[in-house]
Write a protein that holds these residues in place. Structure first.
Motif, PDB file in Angstrom:
ATOM      1  N   MET A  24       0.813  -1.214   0.000  1.00 27.88           N
ATOM      2  CA  MET A  24       0.000   0.000   0.000  1.00 27.88           C
ATOM      3  C   MET A  24       0.849   1.267   0.000  1.00 27.88           C
ATOM      4  O   MET A  24       0.481   2.257  -0.571  1.00 27.88           O
ATOM      5  CB  MET A  24      -0.915   0.013   1.226  1.00 27.88           C
ATOM      6  N   SER A  25       2.011   1.235   0.644  1.00 30.79           N
ATOM      7  CA  SER A  25       2.845   2.429   0.721  1.00 30.79           C
ATOM      8  C   SER A  25       3.693   2.633  -0.528  1.00 30.79           C
ATOM      9  O   SER A  25       4.375   3.634  -0.647  1.00 30.79           O
ATOM     10  CB  SER A  25       3.750   2.366   1.952  1.00 30.79           C
ATOM     11  N   GLY A  26       3.667   1.686  -1.446  1.00 25.90           N
ATOM     12  CA  GLY A  26       4.424   1.835  -2.676  1.00 25.90           C
ATOM     13  C   GLY A  26       5.832   1.272  -2.605  1.00 25.90           C
ATOM     14  O   GLY A  26       6.550   1.325  -3.580  1.00 25.90           O
ATOM     15  N   LYS A  27       6.223   0.737  -1.487  1.00 28.11           N
ATOM     16  CA  LYS A  27       7.558   0.144  -1.352  1.00 28.11           C
ATOM     17  C   LYS A  27       7.461  -1.352  -1.599  1.00 28.11           C
ATOM     18  O   LYS A  27       6.474  -1.985  -1.250  1.00 28.11           O
ATOM     19  CB  LYS A  27       8.123   0.394   0.042  1.00 28.11           C
ATOM     20  N   SER A  28       8.498  -1.908  -2.165  1.00 26.03           N
ATOM     21  CA  SER A  28       8.505  -3.350  -2.376  1.00 26.03           C
ATOM     22  C   SER A  28       8.717  -4.070  -1.047  1.00 26.03           C
ATOM     23  O   SER A  28       9.116  -3.466  -0.052  1.00 26.03           O
ATOM     24  CB  SER A  28       9.592  -3.743  -3.371  1.00 26.03           C
ATOM     25  N   GLU A  29       8.459  -5.369  -1.033  1.00 27.05           N
ATOM     26  CA  GLU A  29       8.587  -6.145   0.201  1.00 27.05           C
ATOM     27  C   GLU A  29      10.030  -6.178   0.692  1.00 27.05           C
ATOM     28  O   GLU A  29      10.276  -6.177   1.893  1.00 27.05           O
ATOM     29  CB  GLU A  29       8.066  -7.557  -0.026  1.00 27.05           C
ATOM     30  N   THR A  30      11.007  -6.218  -0.214  1.00 26.77           N
ATOM     31  CA  THR A  30      12.406  -6.255   0.211  1.00 26.77           C
ATOM     32  C   THR A  30      12.826  -4.932   0.830  1.00 26.77           C
ATOM     33  O   THR A  30      13.626  -4.904   1.752  1.00 26.77           O
ATOM     34  CB  THR A  30      13.334  -6.604  -0.963  1.00 26.77           C
ATOM     35  N   GLN A  44      10.873  -3.053   2.581  1.00 25.52           N
ATOM     36  CA  GLN A  44      10.283  -3.008   3.915  1.00 25.52           C
ATOM     37  C   GLN A  44      10.912  -4.035   4.845  1.00 25.52           C
ATOM     38  O   GLN A  44      10.957  -3.833   6.047  1.00 25.52           O
ATOM     39  CB  GLN A  44       8.783  -3.245   3.842  1.00 25.52           C
ATOM     40  N   ALA A  45      11.397  -5.132   4.315  1.00 18.38           N
ATOM     41  CA  ALA A  45      11.992  -6.173   5.147  1.00 18.38           C
ATOM     42  C   ALA A  45      13.322  -5.707   5.735  1.00 18.38           C
ATOM     43  O   ALA A  45      13.662  -6.069   6.843  1.00 18.38           O
ATOM     44  CB  ALA A  45      12.199  -7.437   4.336  1.00 18.38           C
ATOM     45  N   GLN A  46      14.062  -4.905   4.993  1.00 18.67           N
ATOM     46  CA  GLN A  46      15.360  -4.463   5.497  1.00 18.67           C
ATOM     47  C   GLN A  46      15.234  -3.640   6.777  1.00 18.67           C
ATOM     48  O   GLN A  46      15.941  -3.909   7.741  1.00 18.67           O
ATOM     49  CB  GLN A  46      16.107  -3.688   4.414  1.00 18.67           C
ATOM     50  N   PRO A  47      14.342  -2.643   6.846  1.00 14.21           N
ATOM     51  CA  PRO A  47      14.196  -1.938   8.127  1.00 14.21           C
ATOM     52  C   PRO A  47      13.721  -2.854   9.247  1.00 14.21           C
ATOM     53  O   PRO A  47      14.099  -2.676  10.401  1.00 14.21           O
ATOM     54  CB  PRO A  47      13.160  -0.857   7.830  1.00 14.21           C
ATOM     55  N   LEU A  48      12.894  -3.858   8.916  1.00 21.41           N
ATOM     56  CA  LEU A  48      12.452  -4.808   9.938  1.00 21.41           C
ATOM     57  C   LEU A  48      13.643  -5.577  10.488  1.00 21.41           C
ATOM     58  O   LEU A  48      13.789  -5.736  11.703  1.00 21.41           O
ATOM     59  CB  LEU A  48      11.421  -5.770   9.357  1.00 21.41           C
ATOM     60  N   LEU A  49      14.509  -6.039   9.621  1.00 18.92           N
ATOM     61  CA  LEU A  49      15.703  -6.758  10.071  1.00 18.92           C
ATOM     62  C   LEU A  49      16.600  -5.847  10.898  1.00 18.92           C
ATOM     63  O   LEU A  49      17.195  -6.280  11.890  1.00 18.92           O
ATOM     64  CB  LEU A  49      16.468  -7.317   8.873  1.00 18.92           C
TER      65      LEU A  49
END
Length: 54
Positions: A5-11, A13-18
């Protein structure tokens, strides 16, 4: 490439999560190690005062 929804790809978004999980783990490890240091200081003080811990 899937987009959220925010326009960012999953990868993207995953990097900040990691990164957040790494910080969480680092802070947890630092707190456990510092607690261990405090415990050892207390044990040394008790031994110097003639008290036994076991």
């Amino acid at each position: 490439m899937s987009r959220t929804m925010s326009g960012k790809s999953e990868t993207q978004q995953a990097q900040p999560l990691l990164k957040r999980l790494a910080w969480l783990g680092g802070i947890w490890l630092a707190s456990v190690l510092s607690l261990g240091v405090v415990v050892e200081i207390i044990r040394l003080g008790m031994a110097a005062a003639g008290l036994k811990t076991h």
